[in-house]
Design a protein around this motif. Structure first.
Motif, PDB file in Angstrom:
ATOM      1  N   THR A  52      15.817  -6.967   8.876  1.00 42.12           N
ATOM      2  CA  THR A  52      15.327  -6.920   7.500  1.00 42.12           C
ATOM      3  C   THR A  52      16.225  -6.034   6.642  1.00 42.12           C
ATOM      4  N   ASP A  53      16.484  -6.476   5.436  1.00 39.44           N
ATOM      5  CA  ASP A  53      17.178  -5.643   4.451  1.00 39.44           C
ATOM      6  C   ASP A  53      16.099  -4.742   3.830  1.00 39.44           C
ATOM      7  N   PHE A  54      15.916  -3.557   4.393  1.00 41.29           N
ATOM      8  CA  PHE A  54      14.822  -2.675   4.002  1.00 41.29           C
ATOM      9  C   PHE A  54      14.911  -2.255   2.535  1.00 41.29           C
ATOM     10  N   GLU A  55      16.101  -1.967   2.087  1.00 39.10           N
ATOM     11  CA  GLU A  55      16.298  -1.556   0.698  1.00 39.10           C
ATOM     12  C   GLU A  55      15.846  -2.679  -0.251  1.00 39.10           C
ATOM     13  N   LYS A  56      16.317  -3.883   0.003  1.00 44.86           N
ATOM     14  CA  LYS A  56      15.976  -5.028  -0.842  1.00 44.86           C
ATOM     15  C   LYS A  56      14.464  -5.287  -0.816  1.00 44.86           C
ATOM     16  N   LYS A  57      13.880  -5.273   0.362  1.00 45.67           N
ATOM     17  CA  LYS A  57      12.451  -5.554   0.508  1.00 45.67           C
ATOM     18  C   LYS A  57      11.623  -4.495  -0.212  1.00 45.67           C
ATOM     19  N   LEU A  58      12.012  -3.235  -0.078  1.00 44.97           N
ATOM     20  CA  LEU A  58      11.278  -2.164  -0.753  1.00 44.97           C
ATOM     21  C   LEU A  58      11.332  -2.335  -2.264  1.00 44.97           C
ATOM     22  N   TYR A  59      12.512  -2.583  -2.799  1.00 47.21           N
ATOM     23  CA  TYR A  59      12.628  -2.692  -4.252  1.00 47.21           C
ATOM     24  C   TYR A  59      12.003  -3.972  -4.793  1.00 47.21           C
ATOM     25  N   GLN A  60      11.945  -5.028  -4.000  1.00 45.93           N
ATOM     26  CA  GLN A  60      11.188  -6.220  -4.409  1.00 45.93           C
ATOM     27  C   GLN A  60       9.703  -5.884  -4.499  1.00 45.93           C
ATOM     28  N   THR A  61       9.222  -5.111  -3.547  1.00 43.04           N
ATOM     29  CA  THR A  61       7.808  -4.733  -3.545  1.00 43.04           C
ATOM     30  C   THR A  61       7.508  -3.800  -4.713  1.00 43.04           C
ATOM     31  N   ILE A  62       8.410  -2.901  -5.021  1.00 44.21           N
ATOM     32  CA  ILE A  62       8.221  -2.017  -6.186  1.00 44.21           C
ATOM     33  C   ILE A  62       8.161  -2.847  -7.461  1.00 44.21           C
ATOM     34  N   ARG A  63       9.056  -3.826  -7.592  1.00 41.26           N
ATOM     35  CA  ARG A  63       9.019  -4.686  -8.788  1.00 41.26           C
ATOM     36  C   ARG A  63       7.702  -5.458  -8.857  1.00 41.26           C
ATOM     37  N   GLU A  64       7.246  -5.957  -7.719  1.00 38.77           N
ATOM     38  CA  GLU A  64       5.971  -6.677  -7.656  1.00 38.77           C
ATOM     39  C   GLU A  64       4.829  -5.748  -8.080  1.00 38.77           C
ATOM     40  N   TYR A  65       4.844  -4.533  -7.562  1.00 41.08           N
ATOM     41  CA  TYR A  65       3.800  -3.560  -7.897  1.00 41.08           C
ATOM     42  C   TYR A  65       3.843  -3.215  -9.389  1.00 41.08           C
TER      43      TYR A  65
ATOM     44  N   LEU B 131       0.838  -1.211   0.000  1.00 35.38           N
ATOM     45  CA  LEU B 131       0.000   0.000   0.000  1.00 35.38           C
ATOM     46  C   LEU B 131       0.868   1.255   0.000  1.00 35.38           C
ATOM     47  N   TYR B 132       1.953   1.239   0.751  1.00 28.47           N
ATOM     48  CA  TYR B 132       2.874   2.379   0.753  1.00 28.47           C
ATOM     49  C   TYR B 132       3.419   2.625  -0.658  1.00 28.47           C
ATOM     50  N   VAL B 133       3.820   1.559  -1.329  1.00 24.80           N
ATOM     51  CA  VAL B 133       4.348   1.671  -2.689  1.00 24.80           C
ATOM     52  C   VAL B 133       3.254   2.186  -3.628  1.00 24.80           C
ATOM     53  N   HIS B 134       2.058   1.677  -3.467  1.00 23.54           N
ATOM     54  CA  HIS B 134       0.926   2.135  -4.290  1.00 23.54           C
ATOM     55  C   HIS B 134       0.731   3.640  -4.127  1.00 23.54           C
ATOM     56  N   LEU B 135       0.741   4.121  -2.911  1.00 19.98           N
ATOM     57  CA  LEU B 135       0.560   5.552  -2.684  1.00 19.98           C
ATOM     58  C   LEU B 135       1.702   6.359  -3.279  1.00 19.98           C
TER      59      LEU B 135
ATOM     60  N   SER C  49       2.314   8.470 -10.572  1.00 20.01           N
ATOM     61  CA  SER C  49       3.090   7.843 -11.654  1.00 20.01           C
ATOM     62  C   SER C  49       4.593   8.061 -11.550  1.00 20.01           C
ATOM     63  N   SER C  50       5.077   8.289 -10.340  1.00 24.21           N
ATOM     64  CA  SER C  50       6.516   8.372 -10.141  1.00 24.21           C
ATOM     65  C   SER C  50       6.848   7.925  -8.719  1.00 24.21           C
ATOM     66  N   TYR C  51       8.094   7.515  -8.544  1.00 24.30           N
ATOM     67  CA  TYR C  51       8.587   7.156  -7.222  1.00 24.30           C
ATOM     68  C   TYR C  51       9.553   8.253  -6.788  1.00 24.30           C
ATOM     69  N   ASP C  52       9.035   9.234  -6.081  1.00 25.44           N
ATOM     70  CA  ASP C  52       9.867  10.339  -5.626  1.00 25.44           C
ATOM     71  C   ASP C  52      10.847   9.828  -4.571  1.00 25.44           C
ATOM     72  N   PRO C  53      12.110  10.200  -4.662  1.00 25.48           N
ATOM     73  CA  PRO C  53      13.107   9.738  -3.674  1.00 25.48           C
ATOM     74  C   PRO C  53      12.728  10.083  -2.232  1.00 25.48           C
ATOM     75  N   LYS C  54      12.098  11.206  -2.022  1.00 21.09           N
ATOM     76  CA  LYS C  54      11.694  11.577  -0.657  1.00 21.09           C
ATOM     77  C   LYS C  54      10.573  10.670  -0.166  1.00 21.09           C
ATOM     78  N   GLU C  55       9.688  10.281  -1.060  1.00 26.48           N
ATOM     79  CA  GLU C  55       8.619   9.349  -0.681  1.00 26.48           C
ATOM     80  C   GLU C  55       9.201   7.972  -0.372  1.00 26.48           C
ATOM     81  N   LEU C  56      10.169   7.535  -1.172  1.00 32.01           N
ATOM     82  CA  LEU C  56      10.810   6.241  -0.917  1.00 32.01           C
ATOM     83  C   LEU C  56      11.566   6.264   0.407  1.00 32.01           C
TER      84      LEU C  56
END
Length: 116
Positions: A45-58, A14-18, A23-30
């Protein structure tokens, strides 16, 4: 269709969706998402890895199915009561870049309706 096996994974989605509602992933939002992840997941948790896996999934998700995925996932996790902190995090993420676009406000309103 439910994509996530845990409530924290669904919340991250949901965070990634928001973040992508405009239509962009602003660095400040990430950066805001990474900060919020510390509440959702263990410190190991490897937060960076988990976030980018979720972005790829999204990004890979057929967006014509997005409403169904969100609705079914919300129903699946209905026993999990979203805390005020999660709603505050939603607001923090879309405002992290200094502006709230109409598409972000609409996505936030839709999520509030879906998850109650």
């Amino acid at each position: 269709m439910v994509l996530h096996s845990s409530f924290p994974d669904f919340v991250l989605f949901l965070y990634v969706h928001l973040s992508n509602a405009d239509s962009s992933y602003d660095p400040k939002e990430l950066a805001a998402i990474k900060d919020k992840m510390r509440v959702l997941f263990p410190e190991s948790t490897d937060f960076e890895k988990k976030l980018y896996q979720t972005i790829r999934e999204y990004n890979a998700l057929d967006k014509s199915n997005l409403d169904e995925v969100l609705q079914r996932s919300a129903e699946h996790f209905k026993k999990e009561k979203p805390s005020k902190d999660i709603y505050d995090a939603f607001q923090d993420i879309i405002a992290a870049d200094g502006k709230i676009e109409p598409t972000e406000a609409k996505a936030l309103d839709t999520l509030r309706q879906i998850i109650g």
